[in-house]
Design a protein around this motif. Structure first.
Motif, PDB file in Angstrom:
ATOM      1  N   LEU A   6      -9.894  -9.901 -26.952  1.00 44.11           N
ATOM      2  CA  LEU A   6     -10.217  -9.836 -25.534  1.00 44.11           C
ATOM      3  C   LEU A   6     -11.580 -10.456 -25.264  1.00 44.11           C
ATOM      4  N   VAL A   7     -12.536 -10.203 -26.147  1.00 40.83           N
ATOM      5  CA  VAL A   7     -13.861 -10.795 -25.991  1.00 40.83           C
ATOM      6  C   VAL A   7     -13.770 -12.312 -26.079  1.00 40.83           C
ATOM      7  N   VAL A   8     -12.966 -12.819 -27.010  1.00 41.02           N
ATOM      8  CA  VAL A   8     -12.779 -14.267 -27.125  1.00 41.02           C
ATOM      9  C   VAL A   8     -12.230 -14.825 -25.827  1.00 41.02           C
ATOM     10  N   VAL A   9     -11.240 -14.155 -25.276  1.00 41.55           N
ATOM     11  CA  VAL A   9     -10.669 -14.614 -24.010  1.00 41.55           C
ATOM     12  C   VAL A   9     -11.748 -14.665 -22.943  1.00 41.55           C
ATOM     13  N   MET A  10     -12.585 -13.655 -22.892  1.00 40.23           N
ATOM     14  CA  MET A  10     -13.609 -13.610 -21.863  1.00 40.23           C
ATOM     15  C   MET A  10     -14.660 -14.699 -22.066  1.00 40.23           C
ATOM     16  N   ILE A  11     -15.018 -14.962 -23.314  1.00 43.54           N
ATOM     17  CA  ILE A  11     -15.952 -16.052 -23.588  1.00 43.54           C
ATOM     18  C   ILE A  11     -15.336 -17.373 -23.159  1.00 43.54           C
ATOM     19  N   GLN A  34       1.304 -16.742 -22.307  1.00 44.85           N
ATOM     20  CA  GLN A  34       1.343 -17.691 -23.417  1.00 44.85           C
ATOM     21  C   GLN A  34       0.035 -18.495 -23.489  1.00 44.85           C
ATOM     22  N   GLU A  35      -0.450 -18.971 -22.342  1.00 41.93           N
ATOM     23  CA  GLU A  35      -1.703 -19.724 -22.321  1.00 41.93           C
ATOM     24  C   GLU A  35      -2.861 -18.877 -22.847  1.00 41.93           C
ATOM     25  N   LYS A  36      -2.929 -17.629 -22.409  1.00 42.73           N
ATOM     26  CA  LYS A  36      -3.995 -16.725 -22.854  1.00 42.73           C
ATOM     27  C   LYS A  36      -3.921 -16.507 -24.356  1.00 42.73           C
ATOM     28  N   ASN A  37      -2.725 -16.284 -24.880  1.00 39.85           N
ATOM     29  CA  ASN A  37      -2.564 -16.060 -26.319  1.00 39.85           C
ATOM     30  C   ASN A  37      -2.933 -17.297 -27.131  1.00 39.85           C
ATOM     31  N   LEU A  38      -2.557 -18.475 -26.652  1.00 44.44           N
ATOM     32  CA  LEU A  38      -2.917 -19.709 -27.345  1.00 44.44           C
ATOM     33  C   LEU A  38      -4.426 -19.920 -27.330  1.00 44.44           C
ATOM     34  N   LEU A  39      -5.044 -19.597 -26.206  1.00 46.53           N
ATOM     35  CA  LEU A  39      -6.491 -19.726 -26.079  1.00 46.53           C
ATOM     36  C   LEU A  39      -7.203 -18.802 -27.059  1.00 46.53           C
ATOM     37  N   VAL A  40      -6.766 -17.562 -27.133  1.00 47.98           N
ATOM     38  CA  VAL A  40      -7.360 -16.598 -28.059  1.00 47.98           C
ATOM     39  C   VAL A  40      -7.216 -17.101 -29.492  1.00 47.98           C
ATOM     40  N   GLY A  41      -6.044 -17.565 -29.850  1.00 47.20           N
ATOM     41  CA  GLY A  41      -5.814 -18.046 -31.215  1.00 47.20           C
ATOM     42  C   GLY A  41      -6.698 -19.235 -31.570  1.00 47.20           C
ATOM     43  N   ALA A  42      -6.836 -20.164 -30.647  1.00 50.04           N
ATOM     44  CA  ALA A  42      -7.610 -21.375 -30.921  1.00 50.04           C
ATOM     45  C   ALA A  42      -9.114 -21.123 -30.920  1.00 50.04           C
ATOM     46  N   CYS A  43      -9.559 -20.155 -30.147  1.00 47.42           N
ATOM     47  CA  CYS A  43     -11.005 -19.965 -29.956  1.00 47.42           C
ATOM     48  C   CYS A  43     -11.570 -18.731 -30.651  1.00 47.42           C
ATOM     49  N   PRO A  45     -12.736 -18.164 -33.620  1.00 43.72           N
ATOM     50  CA  PRO A  45     -13.972 -18.323 -34.411  1.00 43.72           C
ATOM     51  C   PRO A  45     -15.259 -18.236 -33.594  1.00 43.72           C
ATOM     52  N   ILE A  46     -15.174 -18.396 -32.290  1.00 43.13           N
ATOM     53  CA  ILE A  46     -16.361 -18.310 -31.440  1.00 43.13           C
ATOM     54  C   ILE A  46     -17.024 -16.942 -31.569  1.00 43.13           C
ATOM     55  N   ILE A  47     -16.230 -15.888 -31.750  1.00 42.83           N
ATOM     56  CA  ILE A  47     -16.831 -14.555 -31.835  1.00 42.83           C
ATOM     57  C   ILE A  47     -17.675 -14.391 -33.093  1.00 42.83           C
ATOM     58  N   PHE A  48     -17.496 -15.279 -34.059  1.00 44.00           N
ATOM     59  CA  PHE A  48     -18.290 -15.229 -35.281  1.00 44.00           C
ATOM     60  C   PHE A  48     -19.476 -16.186 -35.212  1.00 44.00           C
ATOM     61  N   GLY A  49     -19.757 -16.693 -34.015  1.00 39.12           N
ATOM     62  CA  GLY A  49     -20.922 -17.538 -33.816  1.00 39.12           C
ATOM     63  C   GLY A  49     -20.693 -19.017 -34.055  1.00 39.12           C
ATOM     64  N   LEU A  50     -19.455 -19.401 -34.335  1.00 35.48           N
ATOM     65  CA  LEU A  50     -19.168 -20.813 -34.562  1.00 35.48           C
ATOM     66  C   LEU A  50     -19.050 -21.562 -33.244  1.00 35.48           C
ATOM     67  N   GLN A  51     -19.284 -22.850 -33.297  1.00 38.38           N
ATOM     68  CA  GLN A  51     -19.101 -23.696 -32.127  1.00 38.38           C
ATOM     69  C   GLN A  51     -17.609 -23.871 -31.869  1.00 38.38           C
ATOM     70  N   PRO A  52     -17.220 -24.180 -30.650  1.00 33.53           N
ATOM     71  CA  PRO A  52     -15.798 -24.394 -30.359  1.00 33.53           C
ATOM     72  C   PRO A  52     -15.249 -25.564 -31.166  1.00 33.53           C
ATOM     73  N   LYS A  83     -24.983 -17.209 -20.836  1.00 33.09           N
ATOM     74  CA  LYS A  83     -25.704 -18.441 -21.150  1.00 33.09           C
ATOM     75  C   LYS A  83     -25.169 -19.080 -22.429  1.00 33.09           C
ATOM     76  N   ARG A  84     -24.875 -18.272 -23.421  1.00 32.39           N
ATOM     77  CA  ARG A  84     -24.323 -18.795 -24.680  1.00 32.39           C
ATOM     78  C   ARG A  84     -22.949 -19.416 -24.436  1.00 32.39           C
ATOM     79  N   SER A  85     -22.149 -18.755 -23.622  1.00 36.47           N
ATOM     80  CA  SER A  85     -20.814 -19.272 -23.319  1.00 36.47           C
ATOM     81  C   SER A  85     -20.887 -20.620 -22.611  1.00 36.47           C
ATOM     82  N   ILE A  86     -21.836 -20.749 -21.700  1.00 32.79           N
ATOM     83  CA  ILE A  86     -21.997 -22.014 -20.988  1.00 32.79           C
ATOM     84  C   ILE A  86     -22.402 -23.112 -21.963  1.00 32.79           C
ATOM     85  N   LYS A  87     -23.296 -22.799 -22.899  1.00 26.74           N
ATOM     86  CA  LYS A  87     -23.698 -23.789 -23.902  1.00 26.74           C
ATOM     87  C   LYS A  87     -22.501 -24.203 -24.758  1.00 26.74           C
ATOM     88  N   GLN A  88     -21.638 -23.248 -25.062  1.00 26.16           N
ATOM     89  CA  GLN A  88     -20.468 -23.572 -25.872  1.00 26.16           C
ATOM     90  C   GLN A  88     -19.538 -24.538 -25.145  1.00 26.16           C
TER      91      GLN A  88
END
Length: 108
Positions: A6-11, A34-43, A45-52, A83-88
């Motif tokens: 859920l946090v990934v989705v929000m980011i 489906q779009e939300k689930n695909l987004l969560v799956g693809a993104c 790693p962002i919660i671990f501090g990685l770039q998109p 701010k971090r999300s915008i930078k990403q």
């Protein structure tokens, strides 16, 4: 792990607001899910501090904001570093518009 998803989705949501125009009635509830689930799956790693990743950036570009904005409650918004999300998203070559309201967040 559900909370992390859920946090990934929000980011990613903050990324979406500047990338995808708000379509009105273009998606069904099942398409949004489906779009939300695909987004969560693809993104995820962002919660671990990685770039998109390239795959995450692609999902951000094609996911409709109206599919994720409803999930941005005040409680969830407090977990997001805007701010971090915008930078990403800027790392994906996109911009996030100022003063855009999505769920309970208004971008700076």
């Amino acid at each position: 792990m559900e909370r992390a998803g859920l946090v990934v989705v929000m980011i990613c949501l903050l990324c979406l607001v500047g990338v995808v125009p708000m379509a009105e009635g273009d998606t069904t509830p099942s398409q949004c899910k489906q779009e939300k689930n695909l987004l969560v799956g693809a993104c995820k790693p962002i919660i671990f501090g990685l770039q998109p990743s390239a795959a995450c950036c692609q999902r951000v570009r094609v996911t409709h904001a109206e599919c994720v904005c409803p999930y941005l409650s005040p409680k969830v918004a407090n977990l997001i570093n805007v701010k971090r999300s915008i930078k990403q998203i800027e790392g994906c070559g996109r911009t996030v518009p100022h003063n855009f309201k999505c769920g309970s967040v208004t971008t700076p």
